[in-house]
Design a protein around this motif. Structure first.
Motif, PDB file in Angstrom:
ATOM      1  N   THR A  13      40.299  37.118  44.038  1.00  0.00           N
ATOM      2  CA  THR A  13      40.974  38.013  43.105  1.00  0.00           C
ATOM      3  C   THR A  13      42.404  37.514  42.957  1.00  0.00           C
ATOM      4  OG1 THR A  13      41.395  39.521  44.948  1.00  0.00           O
ATOM      5  CG2 THR A  13      39.614  40.115  43.476  1.00  0.00           C
ATOM      6  N   ILE A  22      39.009  39.117  38.869  1.00  0.00           N
ATOM      7  CA  ILE A  22      38.160  38.578  39.934  1.00  0.00           C
ATOM      8  C   ILE A  22      37.379  37.418  39.343  1.00  0.00           C
ATOM      9  CG2 ILE A  22      36.168  40.135  39.537  1.00  0.00           C
ATOM     10  CD1 ILE A  22      35.984  40.339  42.679  1.00  0.00           C
ATOM     11  N   VAL A  40      35.977  47.046  44.277  1.00  0.00           N
ATOM     12  CA  VAL A  40      36.713  46.162  43.366  1.00  0.00           C
ATOM     13  C   VAL A  40      37.239  46.968  42.179  1.00  0.00           C
ATOM     14  CG1 VAL A  40      36.531  44.138  41.854  1.00  0.00           C
ATOM     15  CG2 VAL A  40      35.290  44.186  44.037  1.00  0.00           C
TER      16      VAL A  40
END
Ligand code: NI
Ligand code: MN
Length: 236
Positions: A13, A22, A40
């Motif tokens: 990331t 990402i 995420v």
């Protein structure tokens, strides 16, 4: 200054002042990662090619975050066909200025497809990414063998950090990756795509030693979850 975190295999990331992305989020099923897809939170998902250890959880993450998927055209349309709302198609050699930063697709010597129930769906050419985020230049090579035009990339761009596969078998091994470092001349090199599967077992510390003895690049061997801030600097 971008903050880069390694999440195992080829996944990183990058958090810059205008968003977080990402790349190649292979998390579910990986024995070598620190996060699950639900943790995420990104603005964009960049995918180098369709293989399951790169496409990974991209669809889940893009849906949950309503994130933009950036990928080679055929792979972007695969994602669109699977219900992803925001996609941006590119092809090798093309670049585009996004809100989070600038992206250029680079060549990768590899394959690209999605295999489901024994059926192969072609997803275009595989790629790597050059990223300019907060004035730092980052190169993520994707899955690739060594190619001579890495010298061209190193001549055209002052690369601050390069993420290079060293696993061998499917990509460059450590010896070829060392040659790649010499061509790209990044300030920092980070080995990726190793130890996730038995067939790509490598000793990253001996790669680091070889890089630091034979090139002007620093080598960071990262564990999943390790981060570093890309502070400004110039090439040695
Ligand atoms: Ni691959
Ligand atoms: Mn791979």
């Amino acid at each position: 200054m971008p903050l880069i975190t390694y999440h195992g295999h080829s996944c990183i990331t990058v958090k810059g002042s205008n968003g977080e992305i990402i790349i190649d989020p292979y998390l579910t099923g990986s024995k070598y990662t620190d996060i699950s897809p639900g943790e995420v939170d990104v603005d964009a998902v960049l995918i180098t090619h369709g293989h399951d250890d790169h496409l990974g959880d991209a669809l889940t993450i893009a849906s949950q975050c309503d994130a933009l998927v950036v990928a080679p055209m055929e792979l972007a349309s695969f994602c669109r066909n699977r219900g992803i709302r925001k996609t941006h198609s590119m092809q090798i050699g093309g670049s585009y200025q996004f809100d989070f930063g600038w992206v250029k697709l680079t060549q990768a010597l590899h394959g690209s497809c999605v295999i489901e129930n024994g059926r192969i769906e072609y997803t275009g050419n595989p790629c790597g990414f050059l990223l300019r985020i907060d004035d730092s230049m980052i190169y993520h090579a994707g899955d690739t063998g060594l190619f001579g035009d890495m010298k061209l990339l190193g001549d055209m761009y002052e690369i601050d950090a390069a993420f290079l596969p060293i696993g061998d078998n499917f990509t460059m091994g450590p010896e070829d990756a060392l040659v790649a470092v010499g061509l790209l001349r990044p300030r920092i090199v980070v080995p990726i795509h190793y130890n996730t599967f038995d067939v790509i077992s490598q000793d990253a510390d001996s790669f680091k030693k070889a890089v630091e003895e034979n090139t002007n690049s620093a080598c960071y061997v990262l564990e999943p979850g390790d981060s570093f801030e890309l502070t400004p600097g110039s090439r040695k």
